[in-house]
Scaffold this motif. Structure first.
Motif, PDB file in Angstrom:
ATOM      1  N   GLU A  61       0.835  -1.201   0.000  1.00 35.12           N
ATOM      2  CA  GLU A  61       0.000   0.000   0.000  1.00 35.12           C
ATOM      3  C   GLU A  61       0.877   1.261   0.000  1.00 35.12           C
ATOM      4  O   GLU A  61       0.618   2.205  -0.743  1.00 35.12           O
ATOM      5  CB  GLU A  61      -0.921  -0.009   1.221  1.00 35.12           C
ATOM      6  CG  GLU A  61      -1.866   1.159   1.268  1.00 35.12           C
ATOM      7  CD  GLU A  61      -2.782   1.114   2.481  1.00 35.12           C
ATOM      8  OE1 GLU A  61      -3.303   2.190   2.829  1.00 35.12           O
ATOM      9  OE2 GLU A  61      -2.966   0.038   3.071  1.00 35.12           O
ATOM     10  N   LYS A  65       0.956   4.035  -2.958  1.00 35.05           N
ATOM     11  CA  LYS A  65       0.615   5.422  -2.625  1.00 35.05           C
ATOM     12  C   LYS A  65       1.737   6.377  -3.005  1.00 35.05           C
ATOM     13  O   LYS A  65       1.488   7.468  -3.507  1.00 35.05           O
ATOM     14  CB  LYS A  65       0.307   5.550  -1.131  1.00 35.05           C
ATOM     15  CG  LYS A  65      -1.085   5.133  -0.780  1.00 35.05           C
ATOM     16  CD  LYS A  65      -1.362   5.386   0.684  1.00 35.05           C
ATOM     17  CE  LYS A  65      -2.782   5.005   1.032  1.00 35.05           C
ATOM     18  NZ  LYS A  65      -3.065   5.215   2.454  1.00 35.05           N
ATOM     19  N   ARG A  69       1.121   9.314  -5.659  1.00 33.56           N
ATOM     20  CA  ARG A  69       1.317  10.694  -5.213  1.00 33.56           C
ATOM     21  C   ARG A  69       2.299  11.414  -6.140  1.00 33.56           C
ATOM     22  O   ARG A  69       2.086  12.555  -6.533  1.00 33.56           O
ATOM     23  CB  ARG A  69       1.840  10.702  -3.774  1.00 33.56           C
ATOM     24  CG  ARG A  69       1.426  11.908  -3.005  1.00 33.56           C
ATOM     25  CD  ARG A  69       1.791  11.838  -1.529  1.00 33.56           C
ATOM     26  NE  ARG A  69       1.273  10.663  -0.868  1.00 33.56           N
ATOM     27  CZ  ARG A  69       2.003   9.845  -0.096  1.00 33.56           C
ATOM     28  NH1 ARG A  69       3.264  10.091   0.144  1.00 33.56           N
ATOM     29  NH2 ARG A  69       1.464   8.794   0.477  1.00 33.56           N
TER      30      ARG A  69
END
Length: 155
Positions: A61, A65, A69
């Protein structure tokens, strides 16, 4: 596969600017994972911003992410295998990158600015330089601009 600090990199994402993300597993302890950012250089990868995790799901995860981002912040996509996109990387060897510590010439604004967030300079470019951070430009800087701001070009 790369090995860093006792971890074996299991997967990575490389973006068109030469920045990327890696997910690794501890070699002797199967329940220990880490995620890094990295910069692809002529000497291999410079890894930084490591985070450790006890669960593969949590590490996965974090890995996803970070990549998402970065894509959203800078509008960058994964690098195609035979991409010819060229950017010019400069290392800040005297201080962290901050306001008024790098040139911003018209038509050649920085694409990405990274501080390594460490309390000292770290080795980059295969250990040939020590730097606080790096800046990526779409066009090369002049010799005068590099000297004025104490920037070193990536070899």
């Amino acid at each position: 596969m790369d090995k860093i600090d006792g971890y074996e990199v299991q997967k990575s994402i490389l973006l068109e600017t030469g920045y990327g993300f890696a997910l690794g597993r501890m070699l002797r302890t199967p329940e220990r994972f880490a995620v890094w950012n990295f910069t692809e250089t002529a000497y291999g990868r410079d890894y930084y911003w490591k985070s450790c995790h006890d669960s593969r799901d949590v590490a996965e995860e974090n890995f996803q992410k970070r990549a998402e981002r970065w894509r959203m912040m800078y509008g960058m996509q994964e690098k195609p295998e035979h991409s010819t996109a060229v950017f010019y990387r400069y290392y800040s060897t005297q201080r962290p990158v901050d306001i008024a510590t790098f040139p911003q010439p018209e038509g050649n604004r920085p694409v990405v600015i990274i501080n390594y967030d460490e309390d000292r300079r770290r080795p980059v470019a295969g250990g040939k330089l020590y730097a606080w951070g790096e800046i990526l430009y779409p066009h090369p800087l002049t010799k005068e601009q590099m000297e004025d701001y104490k920037l070193k070009p990536a070899p």
